[in-house]
Scaffold this active site. Sequence first.
Site, PDB file in Angstrom:
ATOM      1  N   GLN A  11       0.818  -1.218   0.000  1.00 44.11           N
ATOM      2  CA  GLN A  11       0.000   0.000   0.000  1.00 44.11           C
ATOM      3  C   GLN A  11       0.853   1.271   0.000  1.00 44.11           C
ATOM      4  O   GLN A  11       0.644   2.177  -0.811  1.00 44.11           O
ATOM      5  CB  GLN A  11      -0.938   0.011   1.211  1.00 44.11           C
ATOM      6  CG  GLN A  11      -1.967  -1.108   1.200  1.00 44.11           C
ATOM      7  CD  GLN A  11      -2.978  -0.957   2.321  1.00 44.11           C
ATOM      8  OE1 GLN A  11      -4.033  -0.375   2.149  1.00 44.11           O
ATOM      9  NE2 GLN A  11      -2.650  -1.486   3.488  1.00 44.11           N
ATOM     10  N   ALA A  60       8.130  -4.745   3.841  1.00 44.16           N
ATOM     11  CA  ALA A  60       8.054  -5.325   5.182  1.00 44.16           C
ATOM     12  C   ALA A  60       7.162  -6.553   5.194  1.00 44.16           C
ATOM     13  O   ALA A  60       6.319  -6.732   4.319  1.00 44.16           O
ATOM     14  CB  ALA A  60       7.495  -4.298   6.170  1.00 44.16           C
ATOM     15  N   ASP A 102       3.213   1.451  15.079  1.00 47.71           N
ATOM     16  CA  ASP A 102       2.706   1.612  16.441  1.00 47.71           C
ATOM     17  C   ASP A 102       2.866   0.331  17.254  1.00 47.71           C
ATOM     18  O   ASP A 102       2.856   0.365  18.483  1.00 47.71           O
ATOM     19  CB  ASP A 102       1.231   2.026  16.411  1.00 47.71           C
ATOM     20  CG  ASP A 102       0.356   1.034  15.659  1.00 47.71           C
ATOM     21  OD1 ASP A 102       0.696   0.709  14.507  1.00 47.71           O
ATOM     22  OD2 ASP A 102      -0.681   0.593  16.210  1.00 47.71           O
ATOM     23  N   TYR A 125       5.546  -9.512  15.309  1.00 52.28           N
ATOM     24  CA  TYR A 125       5.618  -8.468  14.293  1.00 52.28           C
ATOM     25  C   TYR A 125       6.212  -7.186  14.864  1.00 52.28           C
ATOM     26  O   TYR A 125       7.159  -6.612  14.303  1.00 52.28           O
ATOM     27  CB  TYR A 125       4.219  -8.187  13.719  1.00 52.28           C
ATOM     28  CG  TYR A 125       4.146  -6.916  12.900  1.00 52.28           C
ATOM     29  CD1 TYR A 125       4.816  -6.818  11.677  1.00 52.28           C
ATOM     30  CD2 TYR A 125       3.422  -5.810  13.352  1.00 52.28           C
ATOM     31  CE1 TYR A 125       4.762  -5.636  10.937  1.00 52.28           C
ATOM     32  CE2 TYR A 125       3.357  -4.646  12.613  1.00 52.28           C
ATOM     33  CZ  TYR A 125       4.032  -4.557  11.410  1.00 52.28           C
ATOM     34  OH  TYR A 125       3.982  -3.397  10.682  1.00 52.28           O
TER      35      TYR A 125
END
Length: 284
Positions: A11, A60, A102, A125
Site C-alpha cells: 500500500q 516489510a 505503532d 511483528y
Amino acid sequence: MKILVTGINGQLGYDVLRKGSELGLDINGIGRTDLDITKEDDVKRFIKDMKPTAIIHCAAYTSVDKAEDDNETSWNVNVNGTEYLAAAAKAVNAKLIYISTDYVFDGKGETSFIETDTPNPLGSYGLTKYEGEKKVQSILDEYFIIRISWVFGINGNNFIKTMLTLSKSRKELNVVGDQIGSPTYTYDLAGLLLQMVQSEKYGIYHASNEGFCSWAELAEEIFEQANVDIKVNSISTEEYPTKAVRPKNSRMSKEKLLSNGFQPLPEWQDALKRYLKELSGEVK
C-alpha cells in the site's frame, strides 16, 4: 536526487512511487521480484550499481497474526533485510527512511506515545519492526524512522476494503471498540515522506492522519460516508480473539513533526472521504 522505494507492491510503497512520479521526482521502485532484500550480497550489489541518493524502505512482512508462527520469515524481512539495506545505504552515502509501526509499543495507558518512549512490543511483528529500528540506528549516524498506524491505500487489502466487502452480505457487524489509534492514508503519508527525504531533519517521527478513533468508530464513519445502511456493534478486544495481541492504545504524538516544520497530515475523516472517492474511481 535519485530516490529508491522498496515494497512498491504494498500500500505505502505503491503510493510513494505514485506521488513521487506526480511530483516529477527521479524516483524508482522495486518489489520482491526485483530484489530479495533478505539476500545480503544481492542488496549490496543492487544498491552499489544503482547508487541512489535516498532509499525509502517500505518493504516489510506485515502479516501480524502469521508472524507469530512464521517468525523466521518476518525476522529475515523486517530485521535482516533492513540491516542489509541500511549497510548498503551507508556504503553509497544514501539517506534512509525506515517505516516502522505503532506495534513497537505495548499499548498501555491512554496518553499518546512520544518518539522517545521506550518500545515494548507485544508480539512477533512488533518485535521485528523494533529490531529493524535498532539495526538502522546501529549502522547509520543519520536516519529517518517513521512510525505509522492503521494503514489504508488503494493498492492492497485494508480494514476499509474489508468493511465495505462485508457490508454487502451483512446487516450488522461486530467491530472492536476498545483499541484506539489513528488511520493513515498512504497517499497523504507519501507526500510527507518525500518532503522529509529531501530535508536534513533526521530522527524518529510518528506520522498518521490527525485525530483518534476506535476501529468501531472508523467502521461507522466508513459506512456513513459510503451511505451504507448497516449496524455496527462495538465489542471488546477479548470478544474478538486473534493470534497476535493488538495494542489497545495506539495513540502517537506528532509534536515532533510540528516542531521540525512539517505539516501534519489532514484529519482522518477527510482522508477517508478522499480515499472512498478514489476507491469509487472518482478523481481525487
